[in-house]
Motif scaffolding. Structure first.
Motif: not given
Length: 304
Positions: A15-21
């Protein structure tokens, strides 16, 4: 407990792949590119729960299963796209020396699109493509390893240098049945995965940003971008392009629409993006001998 924790983390990733740096090694871009395949973690966790005879673990796995369905399920919903197209556009990376000009040209003519963008055409073979396609497409422009063929007159031709080892795009305005439209035939720099450099997308990202800047200031209200972007549109590196253009697969596609590698596609890196037009349908066509599959899209006037 471990199954539940892993299930929760998988759901968050989906749901939130943008959290992966994105540092180090552009891991965020890699995660976004592989995101559909993260769903394979669901059956693996279910098997683990079954082996452990853990009812709680099995229930916990329903969370990432639901997350995958929410994120990717709409792509499989019926009713995407409708109406008769005003014209059709085709994009294909011909795969360099993997294909013969005569064979590809024959297949392209049979598809019967109105505008065709070909990428990775070997320079020695460009003349053969021009000869083979001339009768069906009286208007065309070429540059380096990219060509744009059209049934409609072309003008305002530009060969765009987006940085890197080769010119990466052509632009031309075509007089389509719904009015002038700017067509971009594009091949962004290649991406590699390595131990030392990680997911090497820096050059592609820089070229995508330059292309997005050029598209944003294009005076033509209708824009069609056709080409090999060497990345999934979920990849944050291509966000500059998707801010101003709409994916025709999201508008009118069915399924995930993977295009590469052609024999067993695992990711969609060949795209049709538009502005000021609406997709009536888009499909990934069968393997024509390249390592990429072609994408055919029907378009009509209107759209934001």
């Amino acid at each position: 407990m471990r199954i539940a924790v892993l299930a929760f983390l998988l759901a968050v990733l989906l749901v939130f792949p943008g959290l992966v740096p994105n540092s180090p090694g552009h891991l965020g871009s890699l995660a976004e590119t592989a995101l559909p395949w993260c769903g394979l973690g669901v059956p693996l966790l279910l098997v683990w729960a079954a082996v452990r005879r853990s009812l709680k673990g099995a229930v916990a796995v329903l969370v990432p299963a639901l997350a995958w369905a929410v994120v990717f399920g709409p792509a499989f919903a019926a009713g995407h796209g409708s109406g008769r197209p005003d014209f059709q556009a085709l994009t294909l990376n011909v795969g360099g020396d993997r294909t013969a000009p005569g064979d590809v040209a024959r297949e392209v003519k049979a598809i019967d699109a109105d505008v065709v963008a070909l990428q990775k055409v070997p320079r020695p073979a460009m003349g053969a493509y021009e000869r083979e396609l001339r009768a069906a497409y009286p208007h065309h422009v070429v540059g380096d390893t990219i060509g744009l063929w059209s049934r409609y007159p072309l003008r305002d031709v530009e060969r765009l240098d987006l940085g890197g080892a080769w010119p990466h795009a052509l632009r031309a305005v075509a007089r389509t049945p719904v009015g002038d439209a700017a067509f971009y035939a594009v091949r962004l720099p290649s991406v590699r995965v390595g131990v030392t450099q990680g997911f090497a997308v820096a050059q592609r990202d820089a070229s995508a940003a330059r292309l997005a800047e050029r598209v944003a200031r294009d005076p033509t209200s209708r824009v069609v971008l056709l080409g090999d972007l060497n990345g999934s549109l979920r990849d944050r590196g291509l966000a500059p392009l998707t801010r101003g253009l709409r994916s025709t697969r999201e508008q009118a596609g069915h399924g995930l629409g993977f295009t590469w590698p052609a024999a067993f596609p695992v990711v969609r890196i060949d795209h049709v993006l538009v502005r000021g037009l609406t997709a009536t349908g888009t499909e990934v066509l069968p393997d024509l001998g390249s390592d990429h599959r072609p994408v055919l899209t029907g378009l009509r006037g209107g759209g934001r």
